[in-house]
Design an enzyme around this catalytic site. Structure first.
Site, PDB file in Angstrom:
ATOM      1  N   ARG A  57      10.660  10.281  -6.805  1.00  0.00           N
ATOM      2  CA  ARG A  57      10.895  11.637  -6.305  1.00  0.00           C
ATOM      3  C   ARG A  57      11.719  12.443  -7.292  1.00  0.00           C
ATOM      4  O   ARG A  57      11.482  13.638  -7.491  1.00  0.00           O
ATOM      5  CB  ARG A  57      11.593  11.553  -4.940  1.00  0.00           C
ATOM      6  CG  ARG A  57      11.724  12.900  -4.268  1.00  0.00           C
ATOM      7  CD  ARG A  57      11.911  12.758  -2.770  1.00  0.00           C
ATOM      8  NE  ARG A  57      11.973  14.078  -2.150  1.00  0.00           N
ATOM      9  CZ  ARG A  57      13.090  14.576  -1.605  1.00  0.00           C
ATOM     10  NH1 ARG A  57      14.210  13.879  -1.614  1.00  0.00           N
ATOM     11  NH2 ARG A  57      13.067  15.777  -1.068  1.00  0.00           N
ATOM     12  N   HIS A 186       4.014   8.679  -2.064  1.00  0.00           N
ATOM     13  CA  HIS A 186       4.577   8.516  -0.720  1.00  0.00           C
ATOM     14  C   HIS A 186       4.268   7.141  -0.129  1.00  0.00           C
ATOM     15  O   HIS A 186       4.650   6.849   0.990  1.00  0.00           O
ATOM     16  CB  HIS A 186       4.082   9.634   0.208  1.00  0.00           C
ATOM     17  CG  HIS A 186       4.736  10.960  -0.055  1.00  0.00           C
ATOM     18  ND1 HIS A 186       4.400  12.115   0.611  1.00  0.00           N
ATOM     19  CD2 HIS A 186       5.735  11.315  -0.916  1.00  0.00           C
ATOM     20  CE1 HIS A 186       5.148  13.129   0.165  1.00  0.00           C
ATOM     21  NE2 HIS A 186       5.961  12.660  -0.764  1.00  0.00           N
TER      22      HIS A 186
END
Ligand code: HEM
Ligand code: NAG
Ligand code: NAG
Ligand code: NAG
Ligand code: NAG
Ligand code: NAG
Length: 325
Positions: A57, A186
């Site tokens: 991220r 994800h």
């Protein structure tokens, strides 16, 4: 003769390696650079395997805001804000790992290895530790001299639809295929309830988002409550409920079963523009891995500074000459 002169001018104006990242950029200047980063990542991973998600991220936010230049690492000061001030972007993690790697590198190869490259190398190593594909990472980035909080606010949030998200990715030179592939990250990591609470049903109010599997809803309501009756604001819910620590195509398998957590995740499986690719990744893990490597290379090249641009930061959290900014 004329051609040679033209070629010479061409190479003078556009030196061949300048605009390009390469594999093994530190091969001569700091041959141990990648293994130093790798060791630090391994030691973090042994204590906490969520570091994989943190680094992915971080790399994404660094690159997507205004280029992979480690501007995401800059701490705000009394008279200057930074990307870290942007809300929600406040849940980014992994800064300590980058600091640790940087301090070893500054001892072994002072002012040589950029913070931007440390993020990229560490992310590659983290994906490998999570049983993902071991890919070759491009290096040669330099660190930026600007960290602009208002730019970080422009990153799409989880409530946007596929075409809105795509608009933003397009503006960074990434395609729909790149976007669908990159969000496959994800498959590791989690989300705070507040990013999807509005989709959940509860006893007195709200209706379940019709795109969500009711069993998943029931489970999530227990953990998070609902939009009108939120609980557990520290809870973090895995975005891939099946294999949250494996870098695999599990995320796509979840969203094709209406078990996406974030609205944007679920929409990827439903929107006609992206659903075919989502289904193909759900069936074919190797295809996902191969495309992920390609897309990461593209994302990792967004707006990079090379050659003499920017600087090599000594401390990843601060510009070398803070007075200039
Ligand atoms: C439209 C695009 C995207 C949206 C709207 C989005 C949104 C989000 C949100 C809301 C969270 C939860 C954050 C939290 O609770 O702290 C999250 C987590 C995460 N995102 Fe994304 N994301 C997007 C694309 C990406 C991409 C391209 C990557 C990487 C290549 C990525 C990697 C991650 C990871 C690994 C996590 C888990 C973080 C952790 O567990 O610490 N995301 N994302
Ligand atoms: C804030 O800016 C002023 C004026 O540019 C400068 O003199 C001062 O050192 C800066 N303070 C910090 C903490 O960077
Ligand atoms: C920060 O970004 C915003 C939005 O793109 C822009 O308007 C502003 O000029 C930038 N500020 C600096 C100091 O670059
Ligand atoms: C996506 O959102 C934008 C802005 O809210 C809206 O104009 C557009 O119609 C939406 N697209 C779809 C396919 O829902
Ligand atoms: C949720 O977070 C808010 C602000 O961060 C805090 O004021 C509130 O007490 C928290 N609620 C619970 C139930 O933890
Ligand atoms: C990815 C993400 O959560 N981005 C957020 C950054 O902060 C702004 C302002 O709060 C949000 O609108 C974005 O959604």
């Amino acid at each position: 003769m004329k051609l040679i002169i033209i070629l010479m001018i061409f190479f003078f104006v556009f030196p061949l390696t300048l605009g390009e990242l390469t594999v093994g950029f530190y091969g001569f200047t700091c041959p141990q650079a990648e293994s130093i980063v790798s060791e630090v990542v391994q030691s973090y991973y042994q204590n906490d395997n969520t570091i994989v998600a943190a680094l992915l991220r971080l790399h994404y936010h660094d690159c997507i805001v205004d280029g992979c230049d480690a501007s995401i690492l800059i701490d705000p000061t009394k008279n200057r804000t930074s990307e870290k001030d942007a809300e929600a972007n406040k849940t980014l993690r992994g800064f300590d790992l980058i600091d640790d790697a940087k301090s070893v590198l500054e001892e072994e190869c002072p002012e040589t290895v950029s913070c931007a490259d440390i993020i990229a190398i560490a992310t590659r190593d983290a994906v490998a530790l999570a049983n993902g594909k071991v890919y070759r990472v491009l290096t040669g980035r330099r660190d930026g001299l600007i960290s602009n909080a208002s730019k970080a606010l422009l990153i799409p949030g989880p409530f946007v639809n596929v075409s809105q998200a795509l608009k933003f990715f397009n503006s960074k030179g990434l395609t729909l295929e790149d976007m669908v592939t990159l969000i496959g990250a994800h498959t590791v990591g989690c989300s705070k309830c507040s990013f999807f609470q509005n989709r959940l049903s509860s006893f007195n109010n709200g209706e379940i988002d019709p795109t969500m599997d009711p069993n998943l809803d029931a489970m999530l309501v227990k953990k998070c409550g609902s939009f009108f009756n939120p609980i557990g604001n520290k809870t973090c819910v895995f975005l891939d409920q099946q294999t949250p620590f494996e870098f695999d195509n599990g995320f796509y398998n979840q969203i094709v079963e209406n078990r996406g957590i974030l609205e944007i995740d679920q929409q990827l499986a439903l929107d006609p523009s992206s659903s075919d690719l989502v289904w193909s990744y759900a069936r074919d893990n190797l295809r996902f891995w191969d495309n992920f490597e390609i897309a990461m290379r593209k994302m990792g090249s967004i707006g990079v500074l090379v050659g003499n641009e920017g600087e090599i930061r000594r401390n990843c959290r601060a510009f070398n000459f803070p007075l200039s900014y």
